[in-house]
Design a protein around this motif. Structure first.
Motif, short mmCIF file in Angstrom:
data_model
loop_
_atom_site.label_atom_id
_atom_site.label_comp_id
_atom_site.label_asym_id
_atom_site.label_seq_id
_atom_site.Cartn_x
_atom_site.Cartn_y
_atom_site.Cartn_z
N ASN A 137 0.82 -1.21 0.00
CA ASN A 137 0.00 0.00 0.00
C ASN A 137 0.85 1.25 0.00
N VAL A 138 1.95 1.22 0.75
CA VAL A 138 2.87 2.36 0.74
C VAL A 138 3.43 2.56 -0.66
N TYR A 139 3.82 1.46 -1.29
CA TYR A 139 4.34 1.53 -2.66
C TYR A 139 3.32 2.18 -3.60
N ASN A 140 2.08 1.76 -3.48
CA ASN A 140 1.04 2.25 -4.39
C ASN A 140 0.82 3.76 -4.28
N VAL A 141 0.82 4.28 -3.05
CA VAL A 141 0.49 5.70 -2.87
C VAL A 141 1.69 6.62 -3.09
N LEU A 142 2.90 6.04 -3.16
CA LEU A 142 4.08 6.85 -3.42
C LEU A 142 4.22 7.17 -4.91
N LYS A 143 4.73 8.35 -5.18
CA LYS A 143 5.09 8.70 -6.56
C LYS A 143 6.35 7.92 -6.95
N GLY A 144 6.68 7.91 -8.23
CA GLY A 144 7.92 7.28 -8.67
C GLY A 144 9.10 7.92 -7.97
N ASN A 145 10.02 7.09 -7.47
CA ASN A 145 11.18 7.54 -6.70
C ASN A 145 10.80 8.15 -5.34
N GLY A 146 9.55 7.96 -4.93
CA GLY A 146 9.13 8.43 -3.62
C GLY A 146 9.85 7.66 -2.52
N LEU A 147 9.93 8.25 -1.32
CA LEU A 147 10.71 7.68 -0.23
C LEU A 147 9.82 7.14 0.90
N PHE A 148 10.23 6.00 1.44
CA PHE A 148 9.54 5.37 2.56
C PHE A 148 10.48 5.35 3.76
N PHE A 149 10.09 6.06 4.82
CA PHE A 149 10.87 6.12 6.05
C PHE A 149 10.25 5.18 7.07
N LEU A 150 11.01 4.19 7.52
CA LEU A 150 10.50 3.19 8.47
C LEU A 150 11.36 3.18 9.72
N ASP A 151 10.75 3.56 10.84
CA ASP A 151 11.41 3.56 12.15
C ASP A 151 10.85 2.38 12.94
N TYR A 152 11.73 1.43 13.27
CA TYR A 152 11.33 0.15 13.86
C TYR A 152 12.18 -0.10 15.11
N LEU A 153 11.68 -0.94 16.00
CA LEU A 153 12.49 -1.30 17.16
C LEU A 153 13.70 -2.13 16.71
N ASN A 154 14.66 -2.30 17.60
CA ASN A 154 15.84 -3.10 17.25
C ASN A 154 15.49 -4.58 17.44
N PRO A 155 15.38 -5.34 16.35
CA PRO A 155 14.97 -6.74 16.46
C PRO A 155 15.99 -7.62 17.19
N GLU A 156 17.27 -7.26 17.10
CA GLU A 156 18.31 -8.04 17.78
C GLU A 156 18.09 -8.04 19.28
N GLN A 157 17.60 -6.94 19.79
CA GLN A 157 17.33 -6.84 21.23
C GLN A 157 15.99 -7.48 21.58
N ALA A 158 15.01 -7.32 20.69
CA ALA A 158 13.66 -7.84 20.97
C ALA A 158 13.65 -9.35 21.14
N ILE A 159 14.42 -10.06 20.33
CA ILE A 159 14.39 -11.53 20.38
C ILE A 159 15.02 -12.09 21.65
N ASN A 160 15.72 -11.24 22.39
CA ASN A 160 16.36 -11.69 23.63
C ASN A 160 15.55 -11.35 24.87
N ILE A 161 14.36 -10.80 24.68
CA ILE A 161 13.50 -10.49 25.83
C ILE A 161 12.71 -11.74 26.22
N LYS A 162 13.05 -12.32 27.32
CA LYS A 162 12.39 -13.55 27.76
C LYS A 162 11.21 -13.25 28.70
N MET A 163 11.42 -12.43 29.69
CA MET A 163 10.34 -12.00 30.58
C MET A 163 10.84 -10.77 31.33
N ASN A 164 10.33 -9.63 30.94
CA ASN A 164 10.79 -8.37 31.52
C ASN A 164 9.59 -7.61 32.07
N ARG A 165 9.64 -7.28 33.37
CA ARG A 165 8.51 -6.62 34.02
C ARG A 165 8.95 -5.27 34.59
#
Length: 255
Positions: A137-165
């Protein structure tokens, strides 16, 4: 001005999470942080006043209030009626905001010069196809050469969360958050419990974010005709590593 483009009832976790308790749970995400992040984006994407920008999952307008100062034609979209009403109040109808689903963006193809996705607004759906649909959907609404900025959590850290309270006191409420990563589903879960000062539970829900490694996200983007332009580990232009606070990917729509 607020337009409601999604009339369907939805009972998924994010409907409950992104309601009146959201500003309490995420109180630490303040205006100064948003302003600094917007300045980073405007610089790195080289955006100018004549460009047209879409703020995905804009919430109560934390970022869009600063984007519109530089880019007058900025539109926000979110599925939360509550947060959009808050945005409408603070923005005083100076920006068009739309209620809609990111899996079915209600805009014409080739409309925007840039689409911005702040603060981990990707991976919300249990069905893999729905997350890919968001990219399409992002691709569709972007113009040609349009830019997609994606800010995401750090997955390397997320996969090491076993139980954090954690436990915090915010505005006379006690907020207890329990995080854990499910290896089988590759989903990071966070149970949120909010209690009043009389220790009465006000609400409880569980957030879900599908975790994609950096290489997986880049592959998904490439498979959907995006070219990877830049990758960062924070809003200070540092290189992405397993110790970075964020994973930020800037990609460009191929013609």
């Amino acid at each position: 001005m607020l337009y409601n483009m999604d009339k369907k009832q939805n009972t998924d976790w994010y409907i409950q999470a992104f309601d009146k308790w959201y500003p309490i749970v995420y109180q630490q995400r303040n205006e100064q942080e948003a302003k600094e992040q917007v300045n980073f984006v405007l610089s790195e994407l080289d955006l100018s006043p004549h460009h047209k920008v879409l703020d995905l999952c804009c919430g109560y307008g934390r970022h869009i209030q600063y984007i519109k100062e530089k880019i007058p034609t900025t539109i926000g979209i979110d599925i939360s009626t509550y947060l959009l009403r808050k945005a409408q109040e603070s923005l005083k109808n100076t920006v068009i905001i739309v209620r809609g689903d990111i899996r079915c963006l209600p805009f014409k193809h080739n409309t925007f010069d840039a689409v911005l996705s702040f603060f981990t607004s990707f991976g919300y759906f249990a069905n893999e196809k729905d997350n890919i649909k968001q990219i399409k959907n992002v691709y569709n609404v972007l113009k040609g050469n349009g830019l997609f900025f994606l800010d995401y959590l750090n997955p390397e850290q997320a996969i090491n969360i076993k139980m954090n309270r954690t436990k915090r006191i915010i505005n006379n409420y006690t907020v207890i958050e329990t995080r854990w990563y499910d290896d089988k589903t590759k989903i990071l879960k966070k149970k949120v419990e909010i209690f009043s000062d009389e220790n009465t539970i006000m609400t409880t829900y569980v957030e879900h974010v599908r975790i994609y490694m950096c290489s997986e996200l880049e592959t998904m983007l490439k498979q959907n005709n995006f070219a990877i332009m830049k990758t960062f580990g924070d809003y200070k232009k540092n290189k992405y590593t397993e110790l970075s606070p964020r994973l930020i990917i800037v990609s460009k729509k191929n013609e």
